[in-house]
Design a protein around this motif. Structure first.
Motif, short mmCIF file in Angstrom:
data_model
loop_
_atom_site.label_atom_id
_atom_site.label_comp_id
_atom_site.label_asym_id
_atom_site.label_seq_id
_atom_site.Cartn_x
_atom_site.Cartn_y
_atom_site.Cartn_z
N VAL A 1 3.01 15.53 16.12
CA VAL A 1 1.81 16.36 16.07
C VAL A 1 0.62 15.45 15.78
O VAL A 1 0.66 14.67 14.82
N SER A 2 -0.40 15.52 16.63
CA SER A 2 -1.61 14.70 16.44
C SER A 2 -2.82 15.61 16.35
O SER A 2 -2.87 16.68 16.95
N VAL A 3 -3.82 15.18 15.58
CA VAL A 3 -5.05 15.96 15.42
C VAL A 3 -6.24 15.05 15.66
O VAL A 3 -6.18 13.84 15.42
N ASN A 4 -7.30 15.65 16.13
CA ASN A 4 -8.53 14.91 16.38
C ASN A 4 -9.42 15.02 15.15
O ASN A 4 -10.42 15.73 15.12
N ALA A 5 -9.03 14.34 14.09
CA ALA A 5 -9.74 14.37 12.82
C ALA A 5 -9.45 13.07 12.08
O ALA A 5 -8.41 12.44 12.30
N PRO A 6 -10.35 12.64 11.20
CA PRO A 6 -10.09 11.41 10.43
C PRO A 6 -8.86 11.57 9.54
O PRO A 6 -8.56 12.66 9.04
N ALA A 7 -8.17 10.47 9.33
CA ALA A 7 -6.98 10.50 8.46
C ALA A 7 -7.36 10.88 7.04
O ALA A 7 -6.57 11.51 6.33
N SER A 8 -8.59 10.53 6.63
CA SER A 8 -9.01 10.84 5.27
C SER A 8 -9.09 12.35 5.04
O SER A 8 -8.72 12.85 3.98
N VAL A 9 -9.59 13.09 6.05
CA VAL A 9 -9.70 14.55 5.92
C VAL A 9 -8.32 15.18 5.81
O VAL A 9 -8.05 16.01 4.94
N LEU A 10 -7.43 14.78 6.71
CA LEU A 10 -6.07 15.33 6.66
C LEU A 10 -5.36 14.93 5.39
O LEU A 10 -4.60 15.70 4.80
N SER A 11 -5.61 13.70 4.91
CA SER A 11 -4.98 13.23 3.68
C SER A 11 -5.42 14.05 2.48
O SER A 11 -4.60 14.40 1.62
N VAL A 12 -6.71 14.39 2.40
CA VAL A 12 -7.19 15.21 1.29
C VAL A 12 -6.53 16.58 1.31
O VAL A 12 -6.09 17.09 0.27
N ALA A 13 -6.43 17.20 2.49
CA ALA A 13 -5.81 18.52 2.59
C ALA A 13 -4.34 18.48 2.19
O ALA A 13 -3.87 19.30 1.40
N LEU A 14 -3.61 17.49 2.72
CA LEU A 14 -2.18 17.41 2.42
C LEU A 14 -1.93 17.00 0.98
O LEU A 14 -0.94 17.42 0.36
N THR A 15 -2.80 16.17 0.40
CA THR A 15 -2.64 15.77 -1.00
C THR A 15 -2.69 16.99 -1.91
O THR A 15 -1.91 17.11 -2.86
#
Length: 427
Positions: free
Chosen positions: A321-335
């Protein structure tokens, strides 16, 4: 929006209804007055003629009764059988009768009856012509009502256009400012009336809003610079210290924790700045972010929370699964999602599944109530159970980030066991 009527439509409709109602009231009043006056005159005249004819028959029998508008007959009690059958039992007064004339047409008559001195006098008045006049008057009044209603509608349209023209111009200028991206003074273009006052208030509001946006932009710029610089120093320093050959394993582990915390703080600052600017930014150079890779990094950064707990963390990448968003944004949500699952789960497993265009965090903790699932994403709301400390901002930040990128985040209780499921569906 569709259910709300436009101001111009309300003005036109109100004016048209007012004109129509006034016209109808005038027409009804005219018909009522005409009918009342006519009925009083006809009834009074008929009764007077009937009484006069009875008096004439008593004083001068055999004298004919003359009237240009009415016809009279008279009989005694003994000869009343000669009268039409429908008249014989009528009491004194004026009655409405309907009879067919010699041409076979049904006509309407007013019949006055007077029973005096043992005599019965009848005076008949043909009101068919008056009925025709009433119908003609009714038709004329209907025409007048329609014409006045159309005139009211036309005047309403003209007045609404005249009255609302400054408001329309004000709205058009505001739309032009929005397209140009720059607000200019409005009050100078309008007269010193209610619309001019509204334009003046909008100018004041725009000035305050512009100043607030400028302060916010300056604050964001200061935060971005003043916070990222020391974090970069911390990150580079920990990297250099980890390369030292005389470090113990315990000290090296602490340096790694410092490095992870520094990276998380940097990612959180970047995500918060994006939220404050309402700016949706994708990865650099058009790259996409692998959800499973970011999830693995987040799990590793959260492992220190697992110490002392009989808890296992699993990552199941069922499909890419890939998303068109910065890794930092996804990392904050998943954290926040994975960190909450670890914090509230005392024992068991926390399973992270990636696939089907989504990521799910499944835990074996105390679970949540179905009615609380949506409330947990509100600002300041904290979960109940073990480790329920904090300001209640984590899930609210996750919701805002997901809304910014068009993702759907939700939480729900597990149905197969104790625990909760947090999921993000990538749009």
């Amino acid at each position: 929006m569709q259910s709300r009527r436009k101001l111009r439509f309300r003005l036109v409709l109100s004016f048209a209804l007012f004109g129509f109602g006034l016209s109808v009231l005038f027409a009804v009043a005219s018909l009522y007055v005409r009918a009342k006056v006519e009925d009083q005159l006809v009834v009074s005249s008929l009764q007077q003629d009937a009484d006069s004819y009875a008096q004439q028959m008593h004083e001068s029998p055999g004298q004919p009764f003359y009237s240009k508008l009415m016809t009279g007959w008279g009989w005694s009690d003994r000869t009343i059988y000669k009268a039409p059958l429908a008249w014989q039992n009528l009491s004194s007064g004026v009655h409405d009768v309907y009879e067919t004339d010699a041409d076979g047409h049904l006509r309407h008559y007013k019949l006055a009856v007077s029973r005096r001195f043992g005599l019965i006098a009848f005076v008949r008045y043909d009101v068919s012509r008056d009925d025709l006049g009433k119908r003609q008057l009714f038709t004329a009044l209907i025409t007048v009502v329609l014409l006045l209603s159309m005139l009211s509608l036309a005047i309403g349209l003209w007045l609404s256009r005249k009255v609302l023209k400054p408001v329309t111009q004000l709205a058009q200028r505001i739309r032009d400012f929005r397209k140009a991206g720059k607000a200019e003074p409005l009050a100078q273009h309008f007269a010193d009336d209610e619309v001019g006052e509204l334009a003046h208030v909008l100018d004041e509001y725009a000035a305050r809003l512009t100043a607030m946006v400028e302060r916010d932009r300056e604050f964001n710029s200061d935060v971005s610079h003043e916070l990222r610089t020391p974090l970069a120093v911390i990150s580079s320093t920990t990297e250099l210290l980890q390369d030292s050959p005389d470090l113990t394993d315990k000290l090296r582990e602490r340096l790694k924790r410092i490095e992870r915390a520094s990276r998380q703080a940097t990612e959180l600052i970047e995500a918060l700045l994006l939220l404050s600017r309402a700016e949706r930014r994708g990865p650099t150079r058009g790259e996409t972010t692998e959800v499973a890779k970011v999830a693995a990094d987040v799990i590793e950064s959260q492992r220190p929370q697992v110490r002392g707990k009989p808890l296992e963390i699993e990552l199941a990448a069922l499909e890419p699964v890939s998303v068109n968003a910065p890794a930092s944004v996804l990392s904050v949500a998943l954290t926040n999602l994975i960190g909450n699952a670890i914090k509230y789960t005392l024992e068991g497993t926390v399973r992270v599944e990636v696939g089907g265009g989504r990521i799910e965090v499944i835990d074996t903790g105390p679970g949540i109530k179905p009615e609380d699932a949506e409330r947990l994403f509100q600002r300041g709301v904290r979960g109940e159970g073990a480790g329920g400390s904090g300001a209640g901002l984590g899930l609210a930040i996750v919701r805002r980030l997901c809304e910014l990128y068009g993702w759907d985040v939700s939480m729900r209780p597990r149905t197969d066991a104790n625990g909760a499921i947090a999921s993000i569906v990538f749009g």
